[in-house]
Design an enzyme around this catalytic site. Structure first.
Site, PDB file in Angstrom:
ATOM      1  N   ARG A  73       7.903 -12.283  -7.201  1.00  0.00           N
ATOM      2  CA  ARG A  73       8.247 -10.878  -7.411  1.00  0.00           C
ATOM      3  C   ARG A  73       8.282 -10.039  -6.141  1.00  0.00           C
ATOM      4  O   ARG A  73       8.742  -8.914  -6.150  1.00  0.00           O
ATOM      5  CB  ARG A  73       7.285 -10.249  -8.441  1.00  0.00           C
ATOM      6  CG  ARG A  73       5.878 -10.057  -7.957  1.00  0.00           C
ATOM      7  CD  ARG A  73       4.946  -9.712  -9.103  1.00  0.00           C
ATOM      8  NE  ARG A  73       4.419  -8.372  -8.990  1.00  0.00           N
ATOM      9  CZ  ARG A  73       3.377  -7.923  -9.689  1.00  0.00           C
ATOM     10  NH1 ARG A  73       2.770  -8.699 -10.571  1.00  0.00           N
ATOM     11  NH2 ARG A  73       2.938  -6.712  -9.532  1.00  0.00           N
ATOM     12  N   ARG A 116      -5.836  -0.447 -12.488  1.00  0.00           N
ATOM     13  CA  ARG A 116      -5.839  -1.600 -11.577  1.00  0.00           C
ATOM     14  C   ARG A 116      -7.069  -1.484 -10.662  1.00  0.00           C
ATOM     15  O   ARG A 116      -6.987  -0.969  -9.552  1.00  0.00           O
ATOM     16  CB  ARG A 116      -4.569  -1.615 -10.738  1.00  0.00           C
ATOM     17  CG  ARG A 116      -3.298  -1.927 -11.515  1.00  0.00           C
ATOM     18  CD  ARG A 116      -2.110  -1.996 -10.574  1.00  0.00           C
ATOM     19  NE  ARG A 116      -0.973  -2.675 -11.153  1.00  0.00           N
ATOM     20  CZ  ARG A 116       0.110  -2.051 -11.634  1.00  0.00           C
ATOM     21  NH1 ARG A 116       0.174  -0.731 -11.619  1.00  0.00           N
ATOM     22  NH2 ARG A 116       1.120  -2.742 -12.121  1.00  0.00           N
ATOM     23  N   ARG A 134      -8.921  -3.001 -16.162  1.00  0.00           N
ATOM     24  CA  ARG A 134      -8.599  -4.408 -15.920  1.00  0.00           C
ATOM     25  C   ARG A 134      -9.523  -4.925 -14.840  1.00  0.00           C
ATOM     26  O   ARG A 134      -9.674  -4.294 -13.789  1.00  0.00           O
ATOM     27  CB  ARG A 134      -7.150  -4.541 -15.454  1.00  0.00           C
ATOM     28  CG  ARG A 134      -6.840  -5.976 -15.073  1.00  0.00           C
ATOM     29  CD  ARG A 134      -5.420  -6.181 -14.708  1.00  0.00           C
ATOM     30  NE  ARG A 134      -5.112  -5.690 -13.382  1.00  0.00           N
ATOM     31  CZ  ARG A 134      -3.894  -5.736 -12.849  1.00  0.00           C
ATOM     32  NH1 ARG A 134      -2.896  -6.226 -13.565  1.00  0.00           N
ATOM     33  NH2 ARG A 134      -3.666  -5.288 -11.648  1.00  0.00           N
ATOM     34  N   HIS A 186       0.815  -1.209   0.000  1.00  0.00           N
ATOM     35  CA  HIS A 186       0.000   0.000   0.000  1.00  0.00           C
ATOM     36  C   HIS A 186       0.855   1.267   0.000  1.00  0.00           C
ATOM     37  O   HIS A 186       0.609   2.206  -0.757  1.00  0.00           O
ATOM     38  CB  HIS A 186      -0.904  -0.019   1.236  1.00  0.00           C
ATOM     39  CG  HIS A 186      -1.999   0.965   1.175  1.00  0.00           C
ATOM     40  ND1 HIS A 186      -3.206   0.688   0.595  1.00  0.00           N
ATOM     41  CD2 HIS A 186      -2.052   2.239   1.572  1.00  0.00           C
ATOM     42  CE1 HIS A 186      -3.968   1.746   0.667  1.00  0.00           C
ATOM     43  NE2 HIS A 186      -3.290   2.717   1.261  1.00  0.00           N
ATOM     44  N   CYS A 200       2.430  -3.335 -20.081  1.00  0.00           N
ATOM     45  CA  CYS A 200       1.985  -2.483 -18.973  1.00  0.00           C
ATOM     46  C   CYS A 200       2.706  -2.834 -17.675  1.00  0.00           C
ATOM     47  O   CYS A 200       2.361  -2.312 -16.623  1.00  0.00           O
ATOM     48  CB  CYS A 200       0.474  -2.545 -18.804  1.00  0.00           C
ATOM     49  SG  CYS A 200      -0.146  -4.194 -18.447  1.00  0.00           S
ATOM     50  N   ASN A 248       5.583  -7.745 -15.195  1.00  0.00           N
ATOM     51  CA  ASN A 248       5.853  -7.981 -13.765  1.00  0.00           C
ATOM     52  C   ASN A 248       5.567  -9.444 -13.423  1.00  0.00           C
ATOM     53  O   ASN A 248       6.363 -10.116 -12.770  1.00  0.00           O
ATOM     54  CB  ASN A 248       4.960  -7.099 -12.878  1.00  0.00           C
ATOM     55  CG  ASN A 248       5.164  -5.632 -13.137  1.00  0.00           C
ATOM     56  OD1 ASN A 248       6.154  -5.242 -13.752  1.00  0.00           O
ATOM     57  ND2 ASN A 248       4.236  -4.811 -12.688  1.00  0.00           N
ATOM     58  N   ASP A 249       4.420  -9.907 -13.868  1.00  0.00           N
ATOM     59  CA  ASP A 249       4.066 -11.299 -13.578  1.00  0.00           C
ATOM     60  C   ASP A 249       4.722 -12.268 -14.552  1.00  0.00           C
ATOM     61  O   ASP A 249       5.129 -13.361 -14.169  1.00  0.00           O
ATOM     62  CB  ASP A 249       2.545 -11.478 -13.614  1.00  0.00           C
ATOM     63  CG  ASP A 249       1.927 -11.082 -12.287  1.00  0.00           C
ATOM     64  OD1 ASP A 249       2.470 -11.495 -11.246  1.00  0.00           O
ATOM     65  OD2 ASP A 249       0.932 -10.347 -12.286  1.00  0.00           O
ATOM     66  N   GLU A 262       0.568 -12.610 -19.257  1.00  0.00           N
ATOM     67  CA  GLU A 262       1.472 -12.559 -18.111  1.00  0.00           C
ATOM     68  C   GLU A 262       1.729 -13.939 -17.504  1.00  0.00           C
ATOM     69  O   GLU A 262       2.397 -14.053 -16.487  1.00  0.00           O
ATOM     70  CB  GLU A 262       0.959 -11.580 -17.054  1.00  0.00           C
ATOM     71  CG  GLU A 262      -0.478 -11.769 -16.633  1.00  0.00           C
ATOM     72  CD  GLU A 262      -0.954 -10.711 -15.626  1.00  0.00           C
ATOM     73  OE1 GLU A 262      -0.133  -9.918 -15.134  1.00  0.00           O
ATOM     74  OE2 GLU A 262      -2.155 -10.709 -15.321  1.00  0.00           O
TER      75      GLU A 262
HETATM   76  C1  PEP Z   1       2.064  -7.038 -14.550  1.00  0.00           C
HETATM   77  O1  PEP Z   1       1.956  -8.137 -14.022  1.00  0.00           O
HETATM   78  O2  PEP Z   1       3.035  -6.707 -15.264  1.00  0.00           O
HETATM   79  C2  PEP Z   1       1.022  -6.011 -14.358  1.00  0.00           C
HETATM   80  C3  PEP Z   1       1.039  -4.893 -15.036  1.00  0.00           C
HETATM   81  O3  PEP Z   1       0.053  -6.211 -13.441  1.00  0.00           O
HETATM   82  P1  PEP Z   1       0.264  -6.173 -11.854  1.00  0.00           P
HETATM   83  O4  PEP Z   1       1.596  -5.522 -11.583  1.00  0.00           O
HETATM   84  O5  PEP Z   1      -0.869  -5.390 -11.303  1.00  0.00           O
HETATM   85  O6  PEP Z   1       0.222  -7.610 -11.491  1.00  0.00           O
HETATM   86 MG    MG Z   2       0.102  -8.819 -13.268  1.00  0.00          MG
END
Ligand code: PEP
Ligand code: MG
Length: 583
Positions: free
Chosen positions: A467, A298, A334, A190, A504, A456-457, A433
């Site tokens: 992560r 998000r 999303r 957060h 993204c 990211n995922d 992802e």
């Molecule tokens: C990602 O996984 O790259 C993504 C943009 O979504 P989040 O970071 O919210 O999982």
């Molecule tokens: Mg993600």
């Protein structure tokens, strides 16, 4: 002597100021026998009234600055205060023990804290933490003690804390809180999300910061590199102040020079630059940097840190508001990515051994069609207020995509029946992802209107690196050849079907990878608003032809080190060009 700490830089910028240690301490509670119980209850009522006034002020402020959703926590605190149960418990305790009200409150708080620590139920723990927060406020009024808060800071400071609660962050005086050093946290915690949203330089995961920093210590925070310098020498201060000035000037110059211009490569190819948002105030940030829309909203942030689910109407208003504000550009909503490390206490998702591989995103939504359909209804209803697109997280294969689309069609049929308008041609995209989605990208592209790669995922699942686990953070490698190949494969599948393919994840906002990503076939990038001007500028020095040659070269490389070295070389050349142009 100068000392250094290293953490994870999660919100860019440089801040220099004395440290303010923000740790909630305990205070001396007087304890004495009382006979006039009515008088003690009158004291309690007075303290409760004052607490209510405080909460009303904080709530109003939070609504204005952080939006209804983030303010909801203070509303919940008011409800706890108004609840007869709290007063009844205190009255019973008072008549049983006949001790002053400060002692009575403290005894109740101790009992709650013990109960909280012995129970695993997340919802119970959060409710009890809220209860303790409220009791603390009342107690401070009884003691006439000032509650430590970040609302009125005497001077510009770097806040050092173990973690920040929503209440701390929401009431923070952002004109004086120049930087944050947080011991706990992850990129998605957060406090990290809010630091980025408020654009305050921040470093997290600084273990034992409280032991290393004393109040008033001069501190430099570099929110990009994660470097913290304690007691810097005069020379270091001068150096960082210059760097800070350069950064501020550069940001302003960048904004001026790129304002109103689309992001174009030297050979005239336009690249869509869009914003990732979580909080309402980021809508304005996105507009300020001239984002070509919202590439990732998000929406799960509408669901966390509150006591109940947002109703359809509340969601509808939030989605319609962003669509109207960003029009004529599109907004990609999303569907909620709950689970993983984003828990929603009131949904009773139990703690899992492998939350990242668990009941998350569309898996959760398909199991809870009631919640999912409410969200889709709100999104579809909002689609008449601008250009809304819907995107699904964690799609792992065709069946899953078909299932979620089926739910969309069911909701559309309901709306038709009720004669409620919506955009029946709404675009529906898949987040790429999960590695299986890349392997099936050719098939998913046939049934999706667009792709957005969540690096990211994707990196976490492809390299099997959690992560949010600091111990293995060094293995989390965007330049890994497997990652590069996967991005290429997804982008090519999209190209064959003539659908857009964006990124993204955090990689989109890292200028080191911009040329490579464009060369791999990415046509749009979505990132935190603060990163947009820099990436727009980077693109203006890239030739798409050269980027493609670079990508071909990188695709043949065997190690992340080689790829990174190549990226760094190219990046340095462009950075020099940019500097020459800025001077
Ligand atoms: C990602 O996984 O790259 C993504 C943009 O979504 P989040 O970071 O919210 O999982
Ligand atoms: Mg993600």
């Amino acid at each position: 002597m100068e000392r250094y700490l290293q953490g994870m830089g999660i919100s860019p910028g440089i801040a220099i100021a004395p440290a303010l240690l923000f740790f909630h301490d305990r205070y001396d509670i007087p304890s004495y026998a009382v006979s006039d119980l009515e008088a003690e209850l009158a004291r309690l009522d007075m303290a409760m009234q004052k607490t209510r006034k405080d909460l009303e002020i904080i709530y109003e402020r939070a609504v204005q600055e952080l939006g209804d959703r983030n303010a909801a926590i203070f509303h919940a605190h008011m409800m706890i205060l108004d609840d007869v149960v709290l007063r009844e418990e205190l009255t019973t305790h008072l008549s049983e023990h006949q001790k002053n009200m400060e002692h009575t409150l403290d005894a109740l708080a101790t009992r709650y804290a013990q109960a909280m620590n012995s129970v695993d139920d997340l919802r119970f723990r959060e409710r009890t933490a809220d209860m303790l927060d409220v009791i603390d406020r009342v107690l401070r009024h009884l003691l006439d003690a000032e509650r430590p808060n970040l609302r009125t800071l005497d001077q510009e400071s770097i806040i050092v804390a173990h973690d920040l609660t929503p209440s701390d962050t929401a009431s923070m005086d952002t004109s004086k809180a120049l930087g944050l050093i947080i011991e706990a946290g992850s990129v998605t915690s957060h406090s990290s999300i809010l630091a980025r949203a408020l654009e305050i330089p921040a470093v997290i995961g600084v273990e034992d910061a409280s032991a290393a920093v004393t109040a008033g210590t001069m501190v430099i925070v570099d929110g990009s590199s994660g470097r913290i310098i304690l007691d810097p020498t005069r020379e270091t201060c001068v150096r960082y102040r210059k760097a800070q000035e350069r950064l501020i000037e550069r940001r302003a110059a960048l904004l001026r020079s790129t304002k109103g211009k689309p992001a174009c490569t030297v050979d005239g190819v336009e690249v869509m630059l869009r914003a990732n948002i979580e909080l309402p105030l980021e809508i304005e940030h996105s507009q300020n940097v001239n984002a070509q829309g919202i590439g990732l909203y998000r929406t799960e942030y509408l669901f966390i840190d509150r006591d109940s689910l947002p109703e359809e109407e509340e969601q509808y208003k939030a989605y319609a508001h962003v669509a109207e504000a960003i029009a004529p550009h599109p907004v990609v909503l999303r569907t909620m990515d709950i689970g993983g490390d984003k828990f929603v206490a009131h949904l009773q998702i139990l703690k899992e051994d492998n939350p990242q591989l668990g009941w998350r995103a569309v898996r959760f939504c398909l199991a809870r069609p009631d919640i999912f359909k409410t969200q889709l209804r709100a999104m579809l209803r909002a689609s008449v207020h601008g250009t809304i697109e819907i995107m699904f997280p964690m799609i792992s294969g065709i069946e899953e995509l078909r299932k979620v689309k089926e739910v969309v069609h069911e909701v559309m049929a309901d709306l038709d029946e009720e004669k409620i308008p919506y955009n029946s041609n709404i675009k529906i995209g898949s987040m790429i992802e999960v590695p299986s989605a890349v392997m099936l990208a050719d098939l998913l592209a046939q049934e999706s209107d667009f792709f957005s790669i969540g690096t990211n995922d994707l990196i976490q699942y492809l390299l099997a690196v959690d992560r949010v686990n600091e111990k293995i953070a060094h293995l989390y490698e965007p330049a890994h050849p497997a990652v590069i190949r996967m991005i290429h494969q997804a982008a090519q599948a999209a190209r064959v079907r003539n659908i857009p393919c964006s990124i993204c994840g955090e990689m989109a906002g890292d200028a080191l990878y911009t040329e490579l990503l464009l060369g791999l076939g990415i046509t749009a990038l979505s990132m935190a608003p603060v990163a947009i001007p820099r990436i727009r500028e980077e693109i203006s020095h890239i030739y798409l032809g050269e980027a493609r040659t670079l990508a071909r070269k990188a695709l043949k490389m065997r190690t992340a080190a080689e790829i990174k070295e190549l990226m760094e070389k190219r990046h340095l050349i462009r950075a020099k060009k940019c500097e020459l142009l800025m001077d």
